[in-house]
Every structure is written in C-alpha cells, then in structure tokens.
Write a protein that holds these residues in place. Structure first.
Motif, short mmCIF file in Angstrom:
data_model
loop_
_atom_site.label_atom_id
_atom_site.label_comp_id
_atom_site.label_asym_id
_atom_site.label_seq_id
_atom_site.Cartn_x
_atom_site.Cartn_y
_atom_site.Cartn_z
N CYS A 1 -12.27 0.15 2.13
CA CYS A 1 -11.07 0.62 2.83
C CYS A 1 -11.25 0.35 4.31
O CYS A 1 -12.27 0.76 4.90
CB CYS A 1 -10.85 2.11 2.57
SG CYS A 1 -9.59 2.85 3.63
N ARG B 1 -4.07 -0.94 -3.44
CA ARG B 1 -4.88 -1.06 -2.24
C ARG B 1 -4.93 -2.51 -1.80
O ARG B 1 -4.69 -3.43 -2.58
CB ARG B 1 -6.26 -0.47 -2.47
CG ARG B 1 -6.15 1.03 -2.74
CD ARG B 1 -7.45 1.67 -3.11
NE ARG B 1 -8.42 1.64 -2.03
CZ ARG B 1 -9.59 2.26 -2.09
NH1 ARG B 1 -9.91 2.96 -3.15
NH2 ARG B 1 -10.42 2.18 -1.08
N THR C 1 0.85 -1.19 0.00
CA THR C 1 0.00 0.00 0.00
C THR C 1 0.89 1.24 0.00
O THR C 1 2.07 1.18 0.32
CB THR C 1 -0.93 0.01 1.22
OG1 THR C 1 -0.13 -0.01 2.40
CG2 THR C 1 -1.86 -1.20 1.22
#
Length: 287
Positions: free
Chosen positions: A189, A129, A99
């Motif tokens: 997320c 991600r 990331t």
C-alpha cells in the motif's frame, strides 16, 4: 474579444488546486517554464495580473480569485458539451477499475455525467487495490483504471496529486501512548509505505496497532480511536478528521494518482478517461 482557451484555464486551476507552478506542471504534464508561459498568456488575454509573489511562491491577485469560479464553470460547460456531442451515438461497454477512495468520493458524480452523455454504454465497475487493478488492466480485464501511482507507466493518460493527511477519530485516540499507534492496510500500500518512511525519517516511534486488507476495516479501526492513519481528504468523513497539530506529526508528501487506459480501448473508454482526467482531482486543495 479574445477567447479564454480551456487549456490555459486547466493549467490555471491546476495552480489554484496544487498551490504552486511546479505542482501545476506535474498535473498538466508540462515543464515549469511552459506553465509559466501559459500563465503569462492568460494574463495577456484577461488584461490583468493573475498571480502575485507571496513568500517563496505565488498567490492569486483579486483578478485571479475572480477568475477561479468562472474558469470552473467554463470548463464544466466545455466538458458537458464535448461529452454530449461525442457520446450520443456511442454504445458498448466500459470496464473501469477504481480504489475505494474514489468509489466513495468523486467517481459517482462523474459516472452520472458520463451515463447522461453516453446513455447506451454499459458500465462495469470493479473496486480493488491499485496493484490488483494494474494487473487486471494489463491482462485486458479492464478498459481503464484509477490507481495510486508508484512508478510511471506508458498507459497513463491523466495524472493528479492530492495531499496526504494524518487522520484520526474526531473523538481522538482512545489511549495516548509514547509510541504512535497506526492503522494501516496490508502490504503493498502506497500510503503504508509513505507513513512508515516518513516516521522513520523523523525518528518518531510507532507501532502498527491495527491492520486490515480493506478500507472498511481501516475505517473501523480509526473510528474506534485505536490508531490514526495516513490517507487523503477523501477518507476524512463519517467521524474521521485530520489529526490535531498537538500530536506533532511530521509533514508528509503528496499522493500521486494516475488514470490508466488499456491498450486498444474503444472510444467510450477513451471518453470516460478524458472526463476523469479533467475532473476527478479534488478542487481547492493546496500543497
């Protein structure tokens, strides 16, 4: 003279950096009773108490504080020697996914150490991600990945935790309003989910004032004072700081990260995964 076992020192530093024996147990993958036994064994070797009761938890004695610096240096030399002996003749390639937080903080220094000890190994770096990187790892496109941990996975070879922090521009919010303005990455997320769940549980009103698909966009929104966000200390630089207490923000959980190793990964990838597992966590953070 008795030898300071590197495994005992790793557990000791996991306590120092995590702030509790329970957190240390999570980091090193042992039970709390096993961690306690390791600390008792280390105290026997040193010949002095290292931990002392402090409120509901434990803190460091003067001897414990003295040991911290020595332990970090011993483990650094141990890691350097291990890598040099294993990596001198290694060749091939390692495809690593990470990331953006780790690409900016922590990973460059460790990749430099790896390149020094494995000069013939080619590094292929992919920044993305966590969900995307996990899929790429399972598809065989990556040898290892640094991801935020959502659920346990069989390919995890290292775990570490870092405190989540409410962050904002060092200039403060541009506009103070009743609803808390948030800047969040697009779903999915883990930080987004943690922020919303925490505020909902606290009954705190909020609105999503800025959204982005990338950390670069998120940083721009926070730096502008449009909103605050939830990340770790790795995001707190270049004009972004921890939000002031006067905002009355609720406490948030620890963020857990995993080093995941692809099936059939060759020795260079395993060496790099071991280096990251031992050294990637931020030192000196307490829960």
């Amino acid at each position: 003279m008795q030898v300071l076992d590197p495994d005992l020192l790793k557990t000791f530093l996991a306590f120092v950096d995590g702030g509790s024996l329970a957190q240390a147990a999570s980091v090193v993958g042992r039970s709390p009773s096993a961690v306690t036994a390791q600390m008792q064994r280390l105290e026997e070797i040193v010949g002095e108490p290292l931990l002392v009761a402090q409120g509901r938890g434990r803190g460091l004695t003067p001897a414990g504080e003295d040991l911290v610096g020595h332990a970090r240096r011993i483990l650094a030399v141990h890691s350097e020697a291990w890598l040099a002996l294993k990596g001198a003749r290694a060749a091939g390639r390692v495809a690593i996914g990470t990331t953006q937080d780790f690409a900016d903080s922590g990973l460059p220094e460790l990749l430099r150490a790896f390149a020094t000890s494995h000069p013939r190994v080619r590094i292929e770096l992919r920044v993305g991600r966590s969900a995307e990187l996990g899929e790429a790892l399972q598809a065989g496109q990556l040898d290892l990945a640094i991801v935020m941990r959502k659920t346990p996975a069989n390919d995890e070879v290292g775990l570490f935790s870092e405190p989540m922090l409410w962050l904002c521009s060092q200039k403060g919010l541009a506009v103070r309003e009743e609803e808390l303005p948030l800047a969040l990455l697009d779903p999915y997320c883990g930080f987004r989910e943690a922020a919303l769940a925490t505020l909902d549980a606290a009954g705190r009103r909020y609105r999503i004032a800025a959204g982005s698909a990338s950390l670069a966009g998120l940083r721009t929104a926070v730096n502008a004072g449009i909103a605050l966000t939830l990340r770790t200390a790795r995001f707190a630089h270049s004009g972004i700081v921890e939000a002031p207490r006067e905002l009355g923000l609720p406490p948030v959980p620890m963020a857990q990260f995993a080093i995941r190793l692809g099936q059939g990964a060759e020795r260079p990838a395993r060496d790099l995964a071991a280096l990251l597992s031992d050294n990637l966590a931020l030192p000196g953070l307490t829960s």
